[in-house]
Design a protein around this motif. Structure first.
Motif, PDB file in Angstrom:
ATOM      1  N   UNK A  34     -46.206-124.773  12.536  1.00 37.21           N
ATOM      2  CA  UNK A  34     -47.303-125.304  13.791  1.00 37.21           C
ATOM      3  C   UNK A  34     -48.486-124.734  12.535  1.00 37.21           C
ATOM      4  N   UNK A  35     -48.560-123.384  12.598  1.00 35.27           N
ATOM      5  CA  UNK A  35     -49.977-123.023  11.207  1.00 35.27           C
ATOM      6  C   UNK A  35     -50.097-123.147   9.927  1.00 35.27           C
ATOM      7  N   UNK A  36     -49.389-124.159   8.788  1.00 38.79           N
ATOM      8  CA  UNK A  36     -49.683-124.596   8.549  1.00 38.79           C
ATOM      9  C   UNK A  36     -50.460-125.950   8.039  1.00 38.79           C
ATOM     10  N   UNK A  37     -51.138-126.593  10.035  1.00 35.55           N
ATOM     11  CA  UNK A  37     -51.444-127.338   9.831  1.00 35.55           C
ATOM     12  C   UNK A  37     -52.784-127.111  10.420  1.00 35.55           C
ATOM     13  N   UNK A  38     -52.386-125.491  10.149  1.00 36.27           N
ATOM     14  CA  UNK A  38     -54.741-125.149  11.124  1.00 36.27           C
ATOM     15  C   UNK A  38     -55.514-125.794   9.950  1.00 36.27           C
ATOM     16  N   UNK A  39     -56.645-126.156  10.734  1.00 39.29           N
ATOM     17  CA  UNK A  39     -57.627-126.616  10.204  1.00 39.29           C
ATOM     18  C   UNK A  39     -58.304-125.187   9.183  1.00 39.29           C
ATOM     19  N   UNK A  47     -55.668-115.690  12.441  1.00 35.55           N
ATOM     20  CA  UNK A  47     -54.052-114.284  13.546  1.00 35.55           C
ATOM     21  C   UNK A  47     -52.919-115.266  13.331  1.00 35.55           C
ATOM     22  N   UNK A  48     -52.747-116.018  12.574  1.00 38.22           N
ATOM     23  CA  UNK A  48     -51.403-116.898  13.142  1.00 38.22           C
ATOM     24  C   UNK A  48     -50.353-116.386  11.529  1.00 38.22           C
TER      25      UNK A  48
END
Length: 181
Positions: A34-39, A47-48
């Motif tokens: 999930x976190x590698x797709x955060x903008x 935080x992730x």
């Protein structure tokens, strides 16, 4: 349920270590995916990864304890119904799971410390950067981390399917033993 393993079943400590590590590994995989797709502007962008790293460091400590526990408290004897090939496959499979786990954690450490900064663990303590400054360290370790993580969760899923096969097709107590029965 007894704390220690017996010749016939796993004890409470082994059962809790097994299932907690399994849950954490799949949770970390989901968090990492999930976190590698955060903008860049996402509020979880910092935080992730911090959460992922902190849990990963604690998992490393738990895995060290798990290895120590396994050395001091051997696994139950193989079931009589398991042939030589099944026993060898089991030993190899467990060795690959352990190596995969430690490989994922080591590569994660190398990603996180590539810039020479340690890893803060929930603000409680810091793990120092002992290996840093290697050419393209973060990129190479990142690729290894990703491939090993995928391999680990796929192999862990196959491990789970093998346990279900033992339970539903072979009708032996392999799966029940991992619940301490």
């Amino acid at each position: 349920m007894q704390w220690r393993n017996t010749s016939a079943r796993y004890g409470l400590v082994s059962v809790l270590l097994h299932w907690s590590v399994a849950l954490v590994v799949f949770g970390l995989f989901g968090l990492g995916f999930w976190m590698v797709g955060l903008s860049y502007y996402d509020p979880w962008r910092q935080s992730a990864p911090d959460l992922h790293k902190s849990i990963g460091i604690l998992l490393f400590v738990v895995m060290l304890l798990r290895v120590l526990w396994r050395l001091l408290n051997p696994a139950p004897a193989p079931l009589a119904s398991h042939g030589k090939l099944t026993r060898q496959a089991s030993r190899l499979g467990h060795a690959l799971l352990y190596l995969g786990l430690f490989g994922v954690m080591l590569s994660g450490y190398l990603i996180s410390t590539a810039d020479g900064r340690g890893i803060e663990v929930f603000g409680l303590f810091s793990v120092p950067a002992t290996l840093s400054g290697i050419a393209q360290q973060a990129d190479i370790a990142g690729a290894i981390h990703e491939y090993l993580a995928w391999g680990l969760v796929i192999f862990a899923a196959l491990h789970g399917l093998a346990a279900l096969k033992h339970h539903f097709i072979d009708r032996d107590s392999t799966l029940l033993r991992m619940f301490g029965r």
